[in-house]
Design a protein around this motif. Sequence first.
Motif, PDB file in Angstrom:
ATOM      1  N   GLU A  36       0.829  -1.207   0.000  1.00 39.54           N
ATOM      2  CA  GLU A  36       0.000   0.000   0.000  1.00 39.54           C
ATOM      3  C   GLU A  36       0.869   1.266   0.000  1.00 39.54           C
ATOM      4  O   GLU A  36       0.502   2.285  -0.602  1.00 39.54           O
ATOM      5  CB  GLU A  36      -0.933   0.009   1.215  1.00 39.54           C
ATOM      6  CG  GLU A  36      -2.060  -1.012   1.135  1.00 39.54           C
ATOM      7  CD  GLU A  36      -3.044  -0.870   2.280  1.00 39.54           C
ATOM      8  OE1 GLU A  36      -2.957   0.130   3.026  1.00 39.54           O
ATOM      9  OE2 GLU A  36      -3.892  -1.769   2.428  1.00 39.54           O
ATOM     10  N   GLN A  39       1.924   2.004  -3.528  1.00 37.65           N
ATOM     11  CA  GLN A  39       0.849   2.670  -4.260  1.00 37.65           C
ATOM     12  C   GLN A  39       0.734   4.137  -3.841  1.00 37.65           C
ATOM     13  O   GLN A  39       0.509   5.028  -4.666  1.00 37.65           O
ATOM     14  CB  GLN A  39      -0.478   1.947  -4.006  1.00 37.65           C
ATOM     15  CG  GLN A  39      -0.554   0.531  -4.568  1.00 37.65           C
ATOM     16  CD  GLN A  39      -0.600   0.496  -6.088  1.00 37.65           C
ATOM     17  OE1 GLN A  39      -1.066   1.434  -6.723  1.00 37.65           O
ATOM     18  NE2 GLN A  39      -0.132  -0.591  -6.664  1.00 37.65           N
ATOM     19  N   LYS A  40       0.917   4.373  -2.555  1.00 34.44           N
ATOM     20  CA  LYS A  40       0.840   5.745  -2.041  1.00 34.44           C
ATOM     21  C   LYS A  40       1.947   6.604  -2.636  1.00 34.44           C
ATOM     22  O   LYS A  40       1.725   7.773  -3.010  1.00 34.44           O
ATOM     23  CB  LYS A  40       0.930   5.720  -0.511  1.00 34.44           C
ATOM     24  CG  LYS A  40       0.763   7.090   0.146  1.00 34.44           C
ATOM     25  CD  LYS A  40       0.812   6.964   1.670  1.00 34.44           C
ATOM     26  CE  LYS A  40       0.675   8.338   2.327  1.00 34.44           C
ATOM     27  NZ  LYS A  40       0.759   8.229   3.823  1.00 34.44           N
ATOM     28  N   SER A  43       1.179   7.416  -6.250  1.00 31.75           N
ATOM     29  CA  SER A  43       0.152   8.457  -6.315  1.00 31.75           C
ATOM     30  C   SER A  43       0.736   9.830  -5.985  1.00 31.75           C
ATOM     31  O   SER A  43       0.377  10.834  -6.613  1.00 31.75           O
ATOM     32  CB  SER A  43      -0.993   8.133  -5.351  1.00 31.75           C
ATOM     33  OG  SER A  43      -1.653   6.948  -5.735  1.00 31.75           O
ATOM     34  N   TRP A  44       1.629   9.863  -5.010  1.00 33.08           N
ATOM     35  CA  TRP A  44       2.263  11.136  -4.630  1.00 33.08           C
ATOM     36  C   TRP A  44       3.036  11.703  -5.814  1.00 33.08           C
ATOM     37  O   TRP A  44       2.926  12.892  -6.134  1.00 33.08           O
ATOM     38  CB  TRP A  44       3.188  10.925  -3.436  1.00 33.08           C
ATOM     39  CG  TRP A  44       3.651  12.198  -2.792  1.00 33.08           C
ATOM     40  CD1 TRP A  44       3.140  12.808  -1.687  1.00 33.08           C
ATOM     41  CD2 TRP A  44       4.743  13.043  -3.235  1.00 33.08           C
ATOM     42  NE1 TRP A  44       3.818  13.972  -1.401  1.00 33.08           N
ATOM     43  CE2 TRP A  44       4.814  14.148  -2.329  1.00 33.08           C
ATOM     44  CE3 TRP A  44       5.653  12.985  -4.285  1.00 33.08           C
ATOM     45  CZ2 TRP A  44       5.759  15.156  -2.467  1.00 33.08           C
ATOM     46  CZ3 TRP A  44       6.597  14.007  -4.432  1.00 33.08           C
ATOM     47  CH2 TRP A  44       6.651  15.065  -3.516  1.00 33.08           C
ATOM     48  N   ALA A  46       2.636  10.994  -9.033  1.00 34.48           N
ATOM     49  CA  ALA A  46       1.705  11.360 -10.101  1.00 34.48           C
ATOM     50  C   ALA A  46       1.037  12.703  -9.806  1.00 34.48           C
ATOM     51  O   ALA A  46       0.927  13.567 -10.690  1.00 34.48           O
ATOM     52  CB  ALA A  46       0.658  10.262 -10.285  1.00 34.48           C
ATOM     53  N   ASN A  47       0.588  12.887  -8.578  1.00 31.80           N
ATOM     54  CA  ASN A  47      -0.060  14.146  -8.205  1.00 31.80           C
ATOM     55  C   ASN A  47       0.901  15.325  -8.325  1.00 31.80           C
ATOM     56  O   ASN A  47       0.525  16.418  -8.765  1.00 31.80           O
ATOM     57  CB  ASN A  47      -0.609  14.064  -6.779  1.00 31.80           C
ATOM     58  CG  ASN A  47      -1.789  13.120  -6.668  1.00 31.80           C
ATOM     59  OD1 ASN A  47      -2.490  12.873  -7.653  1.00 31.80           O
ATOM     60  ND2 ASN A  47      -2.016  12.574  -5.478  1.00 31.80           N
ATOM     61  N   GLU A  50       1.444  16.212 -11.990  1.00 30.02           N
ATOM     62  CA  GLU A  50       0.271  16.924 -12.522  1.00 30.02           C
ATOM     63  C   GLU A  50       0.233  18.363 -12.007  1.00 30.02           C
ATOM     64  O   GLU A  50      -0.078  19.294 -12.754  1.00 30.02           O
ATOM     65  CB  GLU A  50      -1.000  16.175 -12.129  1.00 30.02           C
ATOM     66  CG  GLU A  50      -2.246  16.678 -12.829  1.00 30.02           C
ATOM     67  CD  GLU A  50      -3.423  15.728 -12.686  1.00 30.02           C
ATOM     68  OE1 GLU A  50      -4.486  16.044 -13.245  1.00 30.02           O
ATOM     69  OE2 GLU A  50      -3.271  14.686 -12.015  1.00 30.02           O
ATOM     70  N   GLU A  58      -0.211   9.298 -15.747  1.00 28.71           N
ATOM     71  CA  GLU A  58      -0.920   8.040 -15.469  1.00 28.71           C
ATOM     72  C   GLU A  58      -0.082   7.135 -14.585  1.00 28.71           C
ATOM     73  O   GLU A  58       1.149   7.178 -14.603  1.00 28.71           O
ATOM     74  CB  GLU A  58      -1.295   7.322 -16.763  1.00 28.71           C
ATOM     75  CG  GLU A  58      -0.127   6.948 -17.643  1.00 28.71           C
ATOM     76  CD  GLU A  58      -0.563   6.198 -18.906  1.00 28.71           C
ATOM     77  OE1 GLU A  58      -1.446   5.318 -18.799  1.00 28.71           O
ATOM     78  OE2 GLU A  58      -0.022   6.508 -19.983  1.00 28.71           O
ATOM     79  N   ILE A  59      -0.790   6.344 -13.811  1.00 27.52           N
ATOM     80  CA  ILE A  59      -0.146   5.313 -12.997  1.00 27.52           C
ATOM     81  C   ILE A  59      -0.409   3.981 -13.692  1.00 27.52           C
ATOM     82  O   ILE A  59      -1.547   3.521 -13.772  1.00 27.52           O
ATOM     83  CB  ILE A  59      -0.705   5.302 -11.562  1.00 27.52           C
ATOM     84  CG1 ILE A  59      -0.417   6.633 -10.871  1.00 27.52           C
ATOM     85  CG2 ILE A  59      -0.097   4.150 -10.762  1.00 27.52           C
ATOM     86  CD1 ILE A  59      -1.041   6.755  -9.494  1.00 27.52           C
ATOM     87  N   GLN A  61      -0.267   0.186 -13.908  1.00 24.89           N
ATOM     88  CA  GLN A  61      -0.133  -0.999 -13.064  1.00 24.89           C
ATOM     89  C   GLN A  61       0.605  -2.103 -13.833  1.00 24.89           C
ATOM     90  O   GLN A  61       0.399  -2.294 -15.030  1.00 24.89           O
ATOM     91  CB  GLN A  61      -1.508  -1.494 -12.618  1.00 24.89           C
ATOM     92  CG  GLN A  61      -2.301  -0.503 -11.788  1.00 24.89           C
ATOM     93  CD  GLN A  61      -1.636  -0.148 -10.463  1.00 24.89           C
ATOM     94  OE1 GLN A  61      -0.858  -0.928  -9.908  1.00 24.89           O
ATOM     95  NE2 GLN A  61      -1.934   1.047  -9.952  1.00 24.89           N
ATOM     96  N   VAL A  68       4.966   5.273 -13.050  1.00 24.86           N
ATOM     97  CA  VAL A  68       4.315   6.570 -13.256  1.00 24.86           C
ATOM     98  C   VAL A  68       4.862   7.184 -14.538  1.00 24.86           C
ATOM     99  O   VAL A  68       6.081   7.303 -14.713  1.00 24.86           O
ATOM    100  CB  VAL A  68       4.567   7.519 -12.067  1.00 24.86           C
ATOM    101  CG1 VAL A  68       3.839   8.843 -12.300  1.00 24.86           C
ATOM    102  CG2 VAL A  68       4.087   6.887 -10.764  1.00 24.86           C
TER     103      VAL A  68
END
Length: 455
Positions: A36, A39-40, A43-44, A46-47, A50, A58-59, A61, A68
């Motif tokens: 997890e 994944q976090k 996401s960090w 990717a954010n 952006e 995009e992430i 998988q 990323v």
Amino acid sequence: MSQLSDFVSQNHHQNVEELKELLRIPSISSLSEHKEDIQKAASWIANKLESIGMEHVEIVQTKGHPIVYADWLHQENAPTVLVYGHYDVQPVDPIHLWETPPFEPDIRDEKIFARGATDDKGQTFLHIKAVEALLKVENKLPVNLKFCIEGEEEIGSPNLPQFLAENKEKLACDVVIISDSDMWDRGVPAITYSLRGLCALEVSLKTANTDLHSGMFGGGVQNANHLLVQLLSTLHDANGKVNVDQFYDDVLELTEFEKEQIKALGFDEEKLKKSLGLTELTGGESNYPYPEKISSRPTLELNGIWGGFQGEGTKTVIPNEAHAKITCRLVNNQNPEKIQGLIKKHLEEQAPKGCTVKVTLQDTGNPFLTPIDDPMIQKAAQAYEKVYGKAPVYKREGGSIPIVSDFNHTLNTPVVLMGFGLPDENLHAPNEHFNLENFDKGILTICTFLELICE
């Protein structure tokens, strides 16, 4: 450049605080309990991409941890740069040797301490901040730019080669930039233009169908340990040269310029011997100087040997099995699979009488080299000199980063390794850190490089 420099300086504190956010995520790729967190971290990243103005974020998988991707493609007739990095980190053991918790970033002596600070969150973050600075100050980038940031580098990047192969057009570029290496010394930048490749094997030797009593059978039957030592001794000659037929056939000698570069780096043999507790540096091929042996010559090493009784005390047996692990570091132009085959053939042909030998082929990784005179290497050198006020040294690295060769061969493009870490920053060890003196300078060097390659 003055506007960029002012912007980077003014945002130094905010940039460091953002890096701390990323460093707090325990994205250990080798431990399933941190899935997890991986994944976090993705996401960090990717954010953040952006938020600075990157597009098509995009992430992706994979069968393992995500990749990323992001791009900014608005400069017609300009080069395209692909930035590679990784957000996964090594485990933190032994935890008791950390002065502060590994995922609670702490700044001491102008260094930020945390797992991943230099390998590779901190160095990857420099590229994100360089792009942000250019977009904020110039409202555009001088080049087209793509990011490919993965979460499996610390476990060998098992899924990235497939991603590269399936996305050649999407990832197409004129140069790949990677900051996952170090400088030569404080204030002395370096460009690593070569990495050694790798291949691994395991050899198992068997004699009788069971261990035997040394009193009842000693002197009459073969001892697997004895035979394995005899077999392994055939792999090198008395001068340290690998004694496998055709092992050196594809090895290219260094140019005189490369030899001069190695000499210019300086090598203190006495200092190294003292630091390692050694009286001599006599490994490898005796007719090559130490700096060349560890960077530009291939090796064959015995990494582990076992057989028979290993417990406390004595057990009088004649072992029927013995094993050894072998790895080779390979240089540019050598093929890992070919070398594996040559070693396997040698071991099978040299097997002593009275035993059977089984050779298992394991991991491989290609060597990598971008010529020093490649235009992209030279632009990187100019960028370092403009920011640091000192021309970089050129060095071959003895270690292996197989994914670098994958980028090079799959995308058919040069790879430039622009490191901003320092050799003593404890990557993979307790108290990993990143020297903040290279934080702003790293951002500005990357900005300068992106501008120079358009000239």
